[in-house]
Design an enzyme around this catalytic site. Structure first.
Site, PDB file in Angstrom:
ATOM      1  N   ASP A  98       0.867  -1.167   0.000  1.00 16.90           N
ATOM      2  CA  ASP A  98       0.000   0.000   0.000  1.00 16.90           C
ATOM      3  C   ASP A  98       0.914   1.231   0.000  1.00 16.90           C
ATOM      4  OD1 ASP A  98      -2.418   1.593   0.490  1.00 16.90           O
ATOM      5  OD2 ASP A  98      -1.595   1.853   2.500  1.00 16.90           O
ATOM      6  N   ASP A 121      -0.064   5.122   0.901  1.00 13.51           N
ATOM      7  CA  ASP A 121      -0.266   6.130   1.946  1.00 13.51           C
ATOM      8  C   ASP A 121      -0.432   5.478   3.318  1.00 13.51           C
ATOM      9  OD1 ASP A 121      -0.427   8.413   0.071  1.00 13.51           O
ATOM     10  OD2 ASP A 121      -2.212   7.360  -0.632  1.00 13.51           O
ATOM     11  N   CYS A 142      -6.446   2.694  -8.287  1.00 13.74           N
ATOM     12  CA  CYS A 142      -7.873   2.798  -8.557  1.00 13.74           C
ATOM     13  C   CYS A 142      -8.266   4.259  -8.373  1.00 13.74           C
ATOM     14  CB  CYS A 142      -8.674   1.914  -7.599  1.00 13.74           C
ATOM     15  SG  CYS A 142     -10.453   2.222  -7.715  1.00 13.74           S
ATOM     16  N   HIS A 163     -11.322   5.394  -8.627  1.00 13.42           N
ATOM     17  CA  HIS A 163     -12.767   5.455  -8.386  1.00 13.42           C
ATOM     18  C   HIS A 163     -13.106   5.739  -6.926  1.00 13.42           C
ATOM     19  CE1 HIS A 163     -12.103   2.606 -11.823  1.00 13.42           C
ATOM     20  NE2 HIS A 163     -12.828   3.569 -12.381  1.00 13.42           N
ATOM     21  N   CYS A 201     -16.466  -0.440  -8.616  1.00 16.40           N
ATOM     22  CA  CYS A 201     -15.553  -0.991  -9.611  1.00 16.40           C
ATOM     23  C   CYS A 201     -14.941  -2.300  -9.090  1.00 16.40           C
ATOM     24  CB  CYS A 201     -14.441   0.018  -9.902  1.00 16.40           C
ATOM     25  SG  CYS A 201     -13.430   0.372  -8.441  1.00 16.40           S
ATOM     26  N   CYS A 237     -11.616  -2.726  -9.277  1.00 18.75           N
ATOM     27  CA  CYS A 237     -10.204  -2.458  -8.994  1.00 18.75           C
ATOM     28  C   CYS A 237      -9.965  -1.854  -7.609  1.00 18.75           C
ATOM     29  CB  CYS A 237      -9.583  -1.567 -10.074  1.00 18.75           C
ATOM     30  SG  CYS A 237     -10.376   0.017 -10.372  1.00 18.75           S
ATOM     31  N   ASP A 279      -1.964  -0.485   5.853  1.00 21.35           N
ATOM     32  CA  ASP A 279      -2.387   0.134   7.118  1.00 21.35           C
ATOM     33  C   ASP A 279      -3.908   0.193   7.256  1.00 21.35           C
ATOM     34  OD1 ASP A 279      -2.717   2.163   5.123  1.00 21.35           O
ATOM     35  OD2 ASP A 279      -2.624   3.705   6.674  1.00 21.35           O
TER      36      ASP A 279
END
Length: 183
Positions: free
Chosen positions: A9, A11, A90, A92, A98, A100, A128
């Site tokens: 991941d 952020d 992604c 969205h 979606c 994704c 996280d």
């Protein structure tokens, strides 16, 4: 021997959490990230990043802004000799439904096609948020929740999480100690 991939991941896991980050100058690696990535790379891991970026869908920033942030992250990692094989995002909002957006597996399917790996070659997801752990569950692989970023508050939402660590370096150590790289 199978390659071993670690899904990362962005952020709150690799970089300091900034609400809807769109400014590359605000990219700041979290403590232990370089050391953890180096430890895993030296053990033969390859990395790619999957990140939900609903700020694009919400109109808070553009895809170009996000790419500038990602490019800055790649520059910083490259300066430390760390290679990120790919970044998949992604754009969205949750309302878009979606395939994704994490915890759905669409981004990982895209990555597998582009980077030429199989789902059996995924060692772990490090993140996280609950969506990162659910992504790992949907993929049938291991996961580690880091208590950086949103990790502390998300831990309460996740219930019984088997692998929770304070930081990225400890996550990397855990992956190696548990033998998850052996497939």
């Amino acid at each position: 021997m199978l390659k071993q991939w670690v899904i990362l991941d962005r952020d709150g896991t690799l970089i300091k959490e900034e609400h809807y980050l769109s400014e590359p100058e605000k990219v700041s690696l979290l403590p232990g990230v370089v050391e953890g990535l180096r430890l895993l790379a030296n053990a033969g891991c390859l990395f790619f990043m999957v990140t939900n970026q609903s700020g694009i869908g919400r109109g808070y920033f553009s895809e170009l802004d996000m790419n500038a942030v990602n490019d800055r992250l790649l520059e910083i990692l490259d300066a430390h000799g760390i290679c990120m094989e790919g970044i998949f995002f992604c754009p969205h909002t949750p309302d878009d439904k979606c395939d994704c957006r994490k915890p759905n597996t669409g981004l990982v399917v895209q990555a597998a096609r582009k980077l030429d790996f199989t789902m059996e070659e995924i060692c772990c997801v490090i993140g996280d948020k609950r969506s990162d752990l659910q992504l790992a569950e949907n993929l049938g692989c291991n996961s580690v929740l880091v208590l950086t970023g949103h990790g502390r508050e998300e831990k309460e939402l996740c219930g019984n999480v088997p692998c929770v660590v304070d930081d990225f370096f400890t996550a990397a150590q855990l992956i190696l100690e548990n033998g998850w790289m052996e497939g």
